[in-house]
Design a protein around this motif. Sequence first.
Motif, PDB file in Angstrom:
ATOM      1  N   PRO A  29       0.687  -1.318   0.087  1.00 14.38           N
ATOM      2  CA  PRO A  29      -0.074   0.057   0.172  1.00 14.38           C
ATOM      3  C   PRO A  29       0.811   1.308  -0.134  1.00 14.38           C
ATOM      4  O   PRO A  29       0.210   2.434  -0.157  1.00 14.38           O
ATOM      5  CB  PRO A  29      -0.746  -0.227   1.307  1.00 14.38           C
ATOM      6  N   TRP A  30       2.324   1.114   0.022  1.00 13.96           N
ATOM      7  CA  TRP A  30       2.985   2.420   0.093  1.00 13.96           C
ATOM      8  C   TRP A  30       3.662   2.734  -0.908  1.00 13.96           C
ATOM      9  O   TRP A  30       3.921   1.981  -1.677  1.00 13.96           O
ATOM     10  CB  TRP A  30       3.838   2.455   1.428  1.00 13.96           C
ATOM     11  N   ARG A  31       4.251   3.846  -1.160  1.00 15.58           N
ATOM     12  CA  ARG A  31       4.783   4.425  -2.425  1.00 15.58           C
ATOM     13  C   ARG A  31       6.344   3.922  -2.380  1.00 15.58           C
ATOM     14  O   ARG A  31       6.946   3.620  -3.321  1.00 15.58           O
ATOM     15  CB  ARG A  31       4.489   5.816  -2.623  1.00 15.58           C
ATOM     16  N   GLN A  32       6.804   4.441  -1.119  1.00 13.75           N
ATOM     17  CA  GLN A  32       8.348   4.178  -1.042  1.00 13.75           C
ATOM     18  C   GLN A  32       8.822   4.096   0.519  1.00 13.75           C
ATOM     19  O   GLN A  32       8.033   4.339   1.421  1.00 13.75           O
ATOM     20  CB  GLN A  32       8.948   5.672  -1.546  1.00 13.75           C
ATOM     21  N   LEU A  33       9.857   3.059   0.503  1.00 18.44           N
ATOM     22  CA  LEU A  33      10.317   2.784   1.892  1.00 18.44           C
ATOM     23  C   LEU A  33      11.711   2.803   1.883  1.00 18.44           C
ATOM     24  O   LEU A  33      12.859   2.565   1.362  1.00 18.44           O
ATOM     25  CB  LEU A  33       9.778   1.497   2.236  1.00 18.44           C
ATOM     26  N   ASP A  34      12.060   4.051   2.881  1.00 14.86           N
ATOM     27  CA  ASP A  34      13.489   4.355   3.039  1.00 14.86           C
ATOM     28  C   ASP A  34      14.008   3.714   4.505  1.00 14.86           C
ATOM     29  O   ASP A  34      13.439   4.105   5.270  1.00 14.86           O
ATOM     30  CB  ASP A  34      13.817   5.605   3.054  1.00 14.86           C
ATOM     31  N   LEU A  35      14.958   2.754   4.496  1.00 16.10           N
ATOM     32  CA  LEU A  35      15.289   2.169   5.652  1.00 16.10           C
ATOM     33  C   LEU A  35      16.738   2.851   5.983  1.00 16.10           C
ATOM     34  O   LEU A  35      17.867   2.315   4.912  1.00 16.10           O
ATOM     35  CB  LEU A  35      15.588   0.483   5.327  1.00 16.10           C
ATOM     36  N   ARG A  36      17.127   3.288   7.171  1.00 15.48           N
ATOM     37  CA  ARG A  36      18.375   3.818   7.425  1.00 15.48           C
ATOM     38  C   ARG A  36      18.964   3.187   8.537  1.00 15.48           C
ATOM     39  O   ARG A  36      18.215   2.832   9.420  1.00 15.48           O
ATOM     40  CB  ARG A  36      17.993   5.369   7.479  1.00 15.48           C
ATOM     41  N   ALA A  37      20.290   2.902   8.421  1.00 11.45           N
ATOM     42  CA  ALA A  37      20.862   2.207   9.544  1.00 11.45           C
ATOM     43  C   ALA A  37      20.938   3.210  10.785  1.00 11.45           C
ATOM     44  O   ALA A  37      20.520   2.382  11.921  1.00 11.45           O
ATOM     45  CB  ALA A  37      22.367   1.848   9.335  1.00 11.45           C
ATOM     46  N   ALA A  46      11.069  12.587   7.700  1.00 11.08           N
ATOM     47  CA  ALA A  46       9.840  12.774   6.552  1.00 11.08           C
ATOM     48  C   ALA A  46       9.593  14.370   6.573  1.00 11.08           C
ATOM     49  O   ALA A  46       8.887  14.529   5.607  1.00 11.08           O
ATOM     50  CB  ALA A  46       8.793  11.800   7.397  1.00 11.08           C
ATOM     51  N   VAL A  47       9.547  15.018   7.543  1.00  8.99           N
ATOM     52  CA  VAL A  47       9.105  16.514   7.576  1.00  8.99           C
ATOM     53  C   VAL A  47      10.059  17.053   6.483  1.00  8.99           C
ATOM     54  O   VAL A  47       9.386  18.002   5.645  1.00  8.99           O
ATOM     55  CB  VAL A  47       9.221  16.951   9.032  1.00  8.99           C
ATOM     56  N   ALA A  48      11.230  16.805   6.411  1.00  8.29           N
ATOM     57  CA  ALA A  48      12.253  17.497   5.440  1.00  8.29           C
ATOM     58  C   ALA A  48      11.682  17.209   4.142  1.00  8.29           C
ATOM     59  O   ALA A  48      11.705  17.739   3.154  1.00  8.29           O
ATOM     60  CB  ALA A  48      13.811  17.074   5.829  1.00  8.29           C
ATOM     61  N   ALA A  49      11.415  15.766   4.010  1.00 10.93           N
ATOM     62  CA  ALA A  49      10.511  15.177   2.450  1.00 10.93           C
ATOM     63  C   ALA A  49       9.590  15.990   2.233  1.00 10.93           C
ATOM     64  O   ALA A  49       9.402  16.285   1.152  1.00 10.93           O
ATOM     65  CB  ALA A  49      10.862  13.931   2.710  1.00 10.93           C
ATOM     66  N   ALA A  50       8.804  16.168   3.231  1.00  8.07           N
ATOM     67  CA  ALA A  50       7.535  16.859   2.783  1.00  8.07           C
ATOM     68  C   ALA A  50       7.753  18.400   2.468  1.00  8.07           C
ATOM     69  O   ALA A  50       7.147  18.818   1.484  1.00  8.07           O
ATOM     70  CB  ALA A  50       6.601  16.869   4.099  1.00  8.07           C
ATOM     71  N   ARG A  51       8.562  18.840   3.070  1.00  4.80           N
ATOM     72  CA  ARG A  51       8.948  20.326   2.835  1.00  4.80           C
ATOM     73  C   ARG A  51       9.545  20.499   1.438  1.00  4.80           C
ATOM     74  O   ARG A  51       9.381  21.469   0.620  1.00  4.80           O
ATOM     75  CB  ARG A  51      10.077  20.937   3.790  1.00  4.80           C
ATOM     76  N   ALA A  52      10.228  19.369   1.077  1.00  2.07           N
ATOM     77  CA  ALA A  52      10.796  19.247  -0.280  1.00  2.07           C
ATOM     78  C   ALA A  52       9.774  18.751  -1.426  1.00  2.07           C
ATOM     79  O   ALA A  52      10.100  18.778  -2.713  1.00  2.07           O
ATOM     80  CB  ALA A  52      12.111  18.549  -0.394  1.00  2.07           C
ATOM     81  N   GLY A  53       8.560  18.697  -1.117  1.00  2.00           N
ATOM     82  CA  GLY A  53       7.608  18.456  -1.851  1.00  2.00           C
ATOM     83  C   GLY A  53       7.210  16.891  -2.278  1.00  2.00           C
ATOM     84  O   GLY A  53       6.528  16.601  -3.072  1.00  2.00           O
ATOM     85  N   GLU A  54       7.956  16.177  -1.634  1.00  2.05           N
ATOM     86  CA  GLU A  54       7.767  14.579  -1.542  1.00  2.05           C
ATOM     87  C   GLU A  54       6.294  14.203  -1.507  1.00  2.05           C
ATOM     88  O   GLU A  54       5.466  14.670  -0.881  1.00  2.05           O
ATOM     89  CB  GLU A  54       8.475  13.684  -0.416  1.00  2.05           C
ATOM     90  N   PRO A  55       5.557  13.159  -2.440  1.00  2.00           N
ATOM     91  CA  PRO A  55       4.301  12.759  -2.490  1.00  2.00           C
ATOM     92  C   PRO A  55       4.031  12.055  -1.466  1.00  2.00           C
ATOM     93  O   PRO A  55       4.976  11.692  -0.572  1.00  2.00           O
ATOM     94  CB  PRO A  55       4.090  12.092  -3.735  1.00  2.00           C
ATOM     95  N   GLU A  56       2.782  11.856  -1.036  1.00  2.00           N
ATOM     96  CA  GLU A  56       2.234  10.890  -0.026  1.00  2.00           C
ATOM     97  C   GLU A  56       2.698   9.537  -0.145  1.00  2.00           C
ATOM     98  O   GLU A  56       2.730   9.023  -1.308  1.00  2.00           O
ATOM     99  CB  GLU A  56       0.757  11.208  -0.157  1.00  2.00           C
ATOM    100  N   GLY A  57       2.930   8.708   0.962  1.00  2.00           N
ATOM    101  CA  GLY A  57       3.155   7.386   0.752  1.00  2.00           C
ATOM    102  C   GLY A  57       4.736   7.066   0.863  1.00  2.00           C
ATOM    103  O   GLY A  57       5.168   5.708   0.815  1.00  2.00           O
ATOM    104  N   THR A  86       9.488   4.466  12.933  1.00  8.54           N
ATOM    105  CA  THR A  86       9.167   4.725  11.723  1.00  8.54           C
ATOM    106  C   THR A  86       8.309   5.897  11.672  1.00  8.54           C
ATOM    107  O   THR A  86       7.482   6.376  12.664  1.00  8.54           O
ATOM    108  CB  THR A  86       8.242   3.490  10.997  1.00  8.54           C
ATOM    109  N   SER A  87       8.268   6.579  10.299  1.00 14.95           N
ATOM    110  CA  SER A  87       7.525   7.698  10.217  1.00 14.95           C
ATOM    111  C   SER A  87       6.868   7.473   8.922  1.00 14.95           C
ATOM    112  O   SER A  87       7.528   7.117   7.834  1.00 14.95           O
ATOM    113  CB  SER A  87       8.114   8.953  10.246  1.00 14.95           C
ATOM    114  N   VAL A  88       5.546   8.224   8.543  1.00 15.37           N
ATOM    115  CA  VAL A  88       4.822   7.999   7.073  1.00 15.37           C
ATOM    116  C   VAL A  88       4.448   9.611   6.852  1.00 15.37           C
ATOM    117  O   VAL A  88       4.071  10.193   7.873  1.00 15.37           O
ATOM    118  CB  VAL A  88       3.936   6.859   7.171  1.00 15.37           C
TER     119      VAL A  88
END
Length: 291
Positions: A29-37, A46-57, A86-88
């Motif tokens: 159901p999700w668009r992209q998953l980023d796993l970070r060590a 995720a907030v930084a991604a939202a500010r950069a215009g990242e789409p939902e998901g 995790t954050s969405v």
Amino acid sequence: MPGSPYTDLDRPPLSAARLARALTAPHGPWRQLDLRAETGSTNADAVAAARAGEPEGLVVVAERQTAGRGRRGRIWQSPARAGIATSVLLRPGEAVADRGWPPAPATGYGWLPLLAGVALVEAVARLAELEARLKWPNDLLVDDAKCAGILAEAVPGASPAQPPAIVLGIGLNVTLRADELPENLTGLPATSLQLAGATATDRDPLLRALLRSLADWYDRWRTAGGDAVASGLREAYVASCATVGRRVRVLLPDGAELTGLATGVDADGQLLVDTGAGERRLAAGDVLHLR
């Protein structure tokens, strides 16, 4: 091997490839998953991604957080691979025609952290086989001890006409040992799934169950136009809420206190408290601390 993620066999690393295959389109159901060590905070990422215009998901997962945050700036940390962080990224104010989702009104966004709580209860009950309850608005309790927290952050749109994005962060203690538990400044003792006697503490299926349940409830809520009653969300939340039916003491941001019986949660996600002198409706942002 020093520094290897496999040195603690109780805490194996997550697999980005396996999680992405299971949870992102076209099979998930999700668009992209980023796993970070390691990261400071999945919510901050995720907030930084939202500010950069990242789409939902977008889903951000970290094996270790060095600056995890809870409500009102409280710290949420755990050893590497001992929990789920995790954050969405959601954009509930944008219509999605191919899903049949109208824009959700901003007045309903307060339900999103409660929605995450319902998803968390479902995942813990299904995989760990523990009876988990929710302390309004955002704590997961097992045996009256805090096992998880939820943090929602609004990110303003690029223009006044663009609705805000919402980032939902979830931190779940999975295999923390007694000497690793964080100090909880809210007064509740902390615990982990392992300490509570969970039948399963494998983070991979726990994370999959959590994110699938979260996506399912979000779909129901969006399909219902952001209506928590019509989607069944309010009913599910109240059924899982340990606060309802108990006497509570509420500390307000101005230092004042009120006490009374928590009688329910209204259609806007506010806690209803009968003080004896009348009913008070409390939004999460109105409460500094609740006991």
